[in-house]
Design an enzyme around this catalytic site. Structure first.
Site, PDB file in Angstrom:
ATOM      1  CD  GLU A  25      -2.769   1.111   0.452  1.00  0.00           C
ATOM      2  OE1 GLU A  25      -2.550   1.379  -0.837  1.00  0.00           O
ATOM      3  OE2 GLU A  25      -4.128   1.483   0.835  1.00  0.00           O
ATOM      4  CG  ASP A  26      -0.929   4.865  -1.550  1.00  0.00           C
ATOM      5  OD1 ASP A  26      -1.422   4.320  -0.792  1.00  0.00           O
ATOM      6  OD2 ASP A  26      -1.489   5.765  -2.358  1.00  0.00           O
TER       7      ASP A  26
ATOM      8  CG  ASP B 216      -5.253   9.006   6.470  1.00  0.00           C
ATOM      9  OD1 ASP B 216      -4.461   9.631   7.159  1.00  0.00           O
ATOM     10  OD2 ASP B 216      -6.569   9.271   6.375  1.00  0.00           O
TER      11      ASP B 216
ATOM     12  CE  LYS C 123      -1.050  11.677   5.653  1.00  0.00           C
ATOM     13  NZ  LYS C 123      -2.558  12.109   5.191  1.00  0.00           N
TER      14      LYS C 123
ATOM     15  CG  PHE D 241      -3.312  15.654   0.837  1.00  0.00           C
ATOM     16  CD1 PHE D 241      -4.386  14.740   0.725  1.00  0.00           C
ATOM     17  CD2 PHE D 241      -2.872  16.084  -0.183  1.00  0.00           C
ATOM     18  CE1 PHE D 241      -4.699  14.182  -0.226  1.00  0.00           C
ATOM     19  CE2 PHE D 241      -3.531  15.418  -1.528  1.00  0.00           C
ATOM     20  CZ  PHE D 241      -4.436  14.360  -1.410  1.00  0.00           C
TER      21      PHE D 241
ATOM     22  CG  ASP E 121      -4.154  10.829  -6.554  1.00  0.00           C
ATOM     23  OD1 ASP E 121      -3.856  10.115  -5.644  1.00  0.00           O
ATOM     24  OD2 ASP E 121      -4.968  11.172  -7.308  1.00  0.00           O
TER      25      ASP E 121
HETATM   26  P1  5GP Z   1      -7.362   4.836   5.201  1.00  0.00           P
HETATM   27  O1  5GP Z   1      -8.231   3.665   5.016  1.00  0.00           O
HETATM   28  O2  5GP Z   1      -5.836   4.297   6.041  1.00  0.00           O
HETATM   29  O3  5GP Z   1      -7.838   5.976   6.010  1.00  0.00           O
HETATM   30  O4  5GP Z   1      -7.042   5.395   3.871  1.00  0.00           O
HETATM   31  C1  5GP Z   1      -5.680   5.032   3.309  1.00  0.00           C
HETATM   32  C2  5GP Z   1      -6.143   5.578   1.659  1.00  0.00           C
HETATM   33  O5  5GP Z   1      -5.918   7.409   1.910  1.00  0.00           O
HETATM   34  C3  5GP Z   1      -4.634   5.674   1.201  1.00  0.00           C
HETATM   35  O6  5GP Z   1      -4.453   4.611   0.305  1.00  0.00           O
HETATM   36  C4  5GP Z   1      -4.751   6.904   0.157  1.00  0.00           C
HETATM   37  O7  5GP Z   1      -5.500   6.687  -0.981  1.00  0.00           O
HETATM   38  C5  5GP Z   1      -5.708   7.940   1.029  1.00  0.00           C
HETATM   39  N1  5GP Z   1      -4.633   8.851   1.708  1.00  0.00           N
HETATM   40  C6  5GP Z   1      -4.582   8.976   3.096  1.00  0.00           C
HETATM   41  N2  5GP Z   1      -3.639   9.964   3.166  1.00  0.00           N
HETATM   42  C7  5GP Z   1      -3.296  10.593   2.076  1.00  0.00           C
HETATM   43  C8  5GP Z   1      -2.378  11.502   1.607  1.00  0.00           C
HETATM   44  O8  5GP Z   1      -1.773  12.187   2.342  1.00  0.00           O
HETATM   45  N3  5GP Z   1      -2.321  12.020   0.524  1.00  0.00           N
HETATM   46  C9  5GP Z   1      -3.246  11.175  -0.482  1.00  0.00           C
HETATM   47  N4  5GP Z   1      -3.090  11.438  -2.031  1.00  0.00           N
HETATM   48  N5  5GP Z   1      -4.057  10.217  -0.183  1.00  0.00           N
HETATM   49  C10 5GP Z   1      -4.016   9.789   1.096  1.00  0.00           C
END
Ligand code: 5GP
Length: 190
Positions: free
Chosen positions: A103-104, A107, A135, A156, A163
């Site tokens: 995963e990138d 969050d 994060k 962000f 992206d």
């Molecule tokens: P989670 O389910 O952990 O809240 O969400 C993860 C997803 O939220 C990541 O795969 C990404 O698509 C998006 N995301 C979370 N933080 C960022 C950020 O700082 N920048 C961008 N572009 N996407 C984010």
């Protein structure tokens, strides 16, 4: 050095391309040791993971396979259920496989904890997570990220696959954009 091109939109480089490359090599070497004698299946979550996945796999000195999934969370901010909609599913059976989700950025952790449960219920033998960024201050669920690149503050970020409105994925560094980039919208998403 004078900024040009996409870097004109960047306020700050949070993680440089050199730091990323060193870390991805180190993660690949750890994965190689941990999965020796196995043939792991790397599952990239589209689209953000394609850059890290393609670098990471070249540092894994084992036979390994790749597959992709695309997901979307149900209305960010309006749900805490962590239910994600699968937009593109895996193209193969993962029964008995050693699956490593790539995963990138993690969050809240809701997307990955849902995916984890879903893939385990399909009979994966083992299931671990590799994420370039995390994060921790935003986490809503407990989630083990066995292979983590870097912790970042609650900003962000874009670049190295990540992206903003479809752009900036091809920046080699992980960056924070200037506020004026978002001004035509209501501010950074999230
Ligand atoms: P989670 O389910 O952990 O809240 O969400 C993860 C997803 O939220 C990541 O795969 C990404 O698509 C998006 N995301 C979370 N933080 C960022 C950020 O700082 N920048 C961008 N572009 N996407 C984010």
């Amino acid at each position: 050095m004078e900024k040009t091109g996409m870097m004109l939109d960047v306020r700050e480089v949070l993680v440089s391309s050199e730091e990323i490359q060193d870390k991805v090599r180190e993660l690949g070497e750890r994965i190689t040791r941990d999965y020796r004698d196995e043939k792991p299946l790397l599952v990239g979550i589209l689209n953000g993971s394609v850059v890290v996945l393609s670098d990471l796999m070249r540092h894994i000195d084992l036979p390994c396979e790749i597959a992709f999934m695309a997901v979307s969370s149900y209305g960010a901010g309006t749900t805490t259920s962590g239910v994600v909609r699968i937009l593109k599913d895996l193209d193969r059976d993962i029964t008995g496989r050693h699956v490593l989700i790539v995963e990138d950025i993690v969050d809240t952790g809701l997307t990955l904890s849902h995916l984890r449960r879903s893939l385990l219920s399909r009979g994966a033998e083992t299931l671990e997570v590799c994420a370039l960024l995390s994060k921790p201050s935003r986490r809503e669920v407990d989630l083990e990220i066995k292979y983590l690149g870097f912790e970042v503050p609650d900003e962000f970020v874009v670049g190295y696959g990540i992206d903003y409105a479809g752009s900036y994925r091809n920046l080699p560094d992980v960056c924070v954009l200037k506020p004026e980039v978002f001004e035509k919208d209501t501010g950074p998403p999230g």
